[in-house]
Scaffold this motif. Structure first.
Motif, PDB file in Angstrom:
ATOM      1  N   VAL A  37      16.775  24.069  17.263  1.00 25.11           N
ATOM      2  CA  VAL A  37      16.769  22.838  16.524  1.00 25.11           C
ATOM      3  C   VAL A  37      16.704  21.478  17.327  1.00 25.11           C
ATOM      4  CG1 VAL A  37      18.029  24.095  14.784  1.00 25.11           C
ATOM      5  CG2 VAL A  37      19.385  22.978  16.771  1.00 25.11           C
TER       6      VAL A  37
ATOM      7  N   SER B  95      12.418  24.407   3.053  1.00 22.94           N
ATOM      8  CA  SER B  95      14.133  24.290   3.368  1.00 22.94           C
ATOM      9  C   SER B  95      14.390  24.195   4.655  1.00 22.94           C
ATOM     10  CB  SER B  95      14.663  25.694   2.488  1.00 22.94           C
ATOM     11  OG  SER B  95      14.467  26.825   3.087  1.00 22.94           O
ATOM     12  N   ASN B  96      15.285  23.515   5.056  1.00 27.45           N
ATOM     13  CA  ASN B  96      15.673  23.475   6.489  1.00 27.45           C
ATOM     14  C   ASN B  96      14.775  23.058   7.543  1.00 27.45           C
ATOM     15  OD1 ASN B  96      18.160  23.556   8.327  1.00 27.45           O
ATOM     16  ND2 ASN B  96      17.421  25.684   8.898  1.00 27.45           N
TER      17      ASN B  96
ATOM     18  N   GLY C  68      13.580  21.602  12.814  1.00 31.04           N
ATOM     19  CA  GLY C  68      14.584  22.137  11.949  1.00 31.04           C
ATOM     20  C   GLY C  68      15.728  21.307  11.714  1.00 31.04           C
ATOM     21  N   PHE C  69      16.471  21.123  10.575  1.00 33.81           N
ATOM     22  CA  PHE C  69      17.544  20.512  10.327  1.00 33.81           C
ATOM     23  C   PHE C  69      18.790  20.788  11.172  1.00 33.81           C
ATOM     24  CE2 PHE C  69      15.503  19.216   5.890  1.00 33.81           C
ATOM     25  CZ  PHE C  69      14.805  18.286   6.557  1.00 33.81           C
ATOM     26  N   GLU C  70      19.084  22.101  11.126  1.00 35.68           N
ATOM     27  CA  GLU C  70      20.265  22.778  11.310  1.00 35.68           C
ATOM     28  C   GLU C  70      20.097  24.189  11.890  1.00 35.68           C
ATOM     29  OE1 GLU C  70      22.286  23.599   7.182  1.00 35.68           O
ATOM     30  OE2 GLU C  70      22.951  21.880   8.279  1.00 35.68           O
TER      31      GLU C  70
ATOM     32  N   ALA D 241      14.786  29.148   7.604  1.00 34.54           N
ATOM     33  CA  ALA D 241      14.074  28.007   7.090  1.00 34.54           C
ATOM     34  C   ALA D 241      12.932  28.783   6.327  1.00 34.54           C
ATOM     35  CB  ALA D 241      13.579  27.096   8.026  1.00 34.54           C
TER      36      ALA D 241
ATOM     37  N   GLN E 231      16.849  17.482   3.574  1.00 33.27           N
ATOM     38  CA  GLN E 231      18.265  17.289   4.296  1.00 33.27           C
ATOM     39  C   GLN E 231      19.477  16.486   3.346  1.00 33.27           C
ATOM     40  OE1 GLN E 231      17.772  15.344   8.075  1.00 33.27           O
ATOM     41  NE2 GLN E 231      19.626  16.044   8.906  1.00 33.27           N
TER      42      GLN E 231
END
Length: 508
Positions: free
Chosen positions: A17, A63-64, A90-92, A96, A152
């Motif tokens: 990430v 997503s993500n 990636g966010f976290e 995803a 996010q």
């Protein structure tokens, strides 16, 4: 000149990430092989491409993940294998979902899905997705793609893409701030109203239908952006099918109503989208194909004869006679959850039609409750024990054709077509289970009822539907004829059925 192209998308299976990572989209005249250590999605068959016109590649993080480069790219058809690169981050840490789409003049060529797992530490096992559509032809329905993008912070963004070559339509739009609970409440309230609308007089039916159309039109104003509704209305006379590609199981798209944007009394009245010829398609399901192999010798049916008199469905037994007459050589399956599960695991590979006529239920609020009520089991002292085939059992067991989808599944059961509760959930009841089983060997088409249906009208619907298919009618035409056959009975069973597959598929 037309050429055939394969498509693939790939990226690291467990990227960090902490930095942007490369996502490649490959176009090739040759079959594309899987690469170890990558989460990779490839088309299962080539698509027909016009070599002289550009291909549009669109990468959409669902997503993500977010894009670090422009997500839409127009490219020339390459004469040899070529990969086009994008950057995503990636966010976290965690799973995803990233969708990749290739199209030409609005016609879908490939829809691919990547499911990487972003990590912060030790790598996680490789996860591999699968292609869920490929194809191309001059004959294509109007396509409405609906992407639900979790941003996010948890905000939900819904993106719409309405396209068609004939009539010429190209509209995009976005909706923000739409709460999933509001969408769920509409679905629950609407289906509750329909479940309570039975034994109506002609006048009572007309009044109820107008009330439902009004509610469906107001909700469509909230769920379908204005330019999408206007385009549909403007071209309504030329639209004979709408392929909705969406992973939003809670929204009953068929029950929205599109009407004139002017709202004048002289305007043509609005219609439910079901009347426009809506046929759904699930992301992650294999390309359903244009041929339905309806061989009677490979047709199977599951129709319990319940011991409990209060559960008996007299018209279901007539439905059995209809099915056997329509498909010579059709064989029964024991109406037992274990027997059906065993068939799905071991013998469904050559099945052409799998027809159920039974009780079903799908309580809103619990996707685990979706089930088909099989024949009760007799215990000592005459006690009856309920025997239920759950959608989870189907999800784990179903193995239809290994090469391509080849089976039509028809669930003529109360509420069997109703999906799970959550807007972003992939657990969409039996449609999901039969079309996107764990084996990745799903059915080609699915028909199911979204609420309690009238027993006699359900028989007429299925008989008309099958007769139309056997006469060579397209899937969307057969469903339309079946709806019209029971529409004037002062009952809303004609609206109850949801249909998945390719609208123009025919019996081959």
């Amino acid at each position: 000149a037309p050429v055939q192209c394969h498509f693939a998308a790939q990226m690291e299976a467990d990227p960090p990430v902490s930095r942007p990572v490369k996502l490649g989209v490959t176009i090739s005249p040759e079959t594309i092989e899987l690469v170890a250590g990558q989460t990779m999605d490839t088309t299962s068959a080539p698509a027909d491409v016009d070599a002289g016109k550009p291909i549009v590649i669109e990468v959409t993080p669902l997503s993500n993940a977010r894009l670090e480069t422009e997500g839409r790219r127009e490219v020339a058809v390459p004469p040899a294998t070529k990969t086009f690169w994008f950057l995503v981050e990636g966010f976290e840490p965690g799973a995803a979902r990233i969708q990749v789409e290739a199209s030409q003049e609005g016609r879908p060529l490939a829809l691919l899905l990547l499911e990487p797992v972003f990590v912060d530490g030790e790598p996680l096992p490789v996860m591999q997705a699968q292609s869920f559509s490929t194809g191309g032809s001059a004959s294509e329905p109007v396509t409405l793609r609906i992407y639900e993008i979790e941003q996010q912070g948890g905000e939900l963004l819904i993106r719409y893409n309405l396209e068609s070559r004939e009539p010429g339509i190209g509209e995009t739009a976005e909706l923000r701030g739409l709460g999933s609970r509001n969408v769920e409440r509409f679905a629950e309230d609407f289906l509750t109203e329909l479940n309570n609308s039975y034994d109506l007089t002609e006048e009572g039916y007309a009044l109820k239908k107008q009330d439902l159309l009004d509610a469906a039109s107001v909700t469509a104003d909230q769920l379908l952006p204005e330019n999408i509704r206007k385009a549909l209305w403007e071209h309504r006379e030329k639209i004979n099918a709408i392929q909705i590609i969406a992973d939003s199981p809670t929204i009953p798209w068929e029950l929205l109503s599109v009407a004139s944007p002017t709202g004048s009394e002289s305007d043509e009245p609005g219609r439910f989208l079901a009347e426009w010829g809506v046929v759904r398609r699930l992301p992650g399901a294999l390309w359903p194909g244009r041929d339905l192999q309806l061989a009677g010798s490979a047709a199977r049916y599951v129709i319990p004869d319940y011991y409990d008199n209060s559960q008996k469905l007299p018209f279901a037994q007539k439905e059995r006679d209809m099915f056997v007459s329509a498909f010579s050589g059709a064989q029964p399956l024991e109406a037992d959850s274990r027997a059906v599960r065993s068939f799905l695991q071991k013998e469904a590979g050559d099945c052409s039609i799998l027809h159920f006529a039974c009780h079903g239920s799908a309580e809103q609020g619990s996707v685990l409750s979706a089930g088909l009520t099989m024949q009760e089991e007799r215990e000592e002292h005459g006690r009856l024990t309920e025997n239920v085939l759950t959608h989870n059992a189907v999800k784990l067991s179903a193995r239809f054709g290994a090469d391509k989808p080849n089976c039509l599944v028809f669930l003529n059961a109360c509420e069997a077509g109703r999906p799970g509760r959550h807007l972003l959930s992939n657990a969409s009841g039996f449609a999901d289970a039969f079309l996107r089983p764990k084996s990745r060997q799903g059915a080609a088409a699915f028909v199911g009822a979204m609420w309690e249906v009238d027993d006699e009208l359900a028989l007429v619907f299925s008989e008309t539907f099958y007769s139309a298919l056997l006469e060579g009618k397209m899937l969307v035409e057969a469903a339309g004829e079946a709806r019209r056959a029971i529409e004037q009975k002062f009952d809303f069973t004609w609206l109850a059925y949801t249909l998945y597959g390719f609208p123009y598929a025919k019996s081959g």
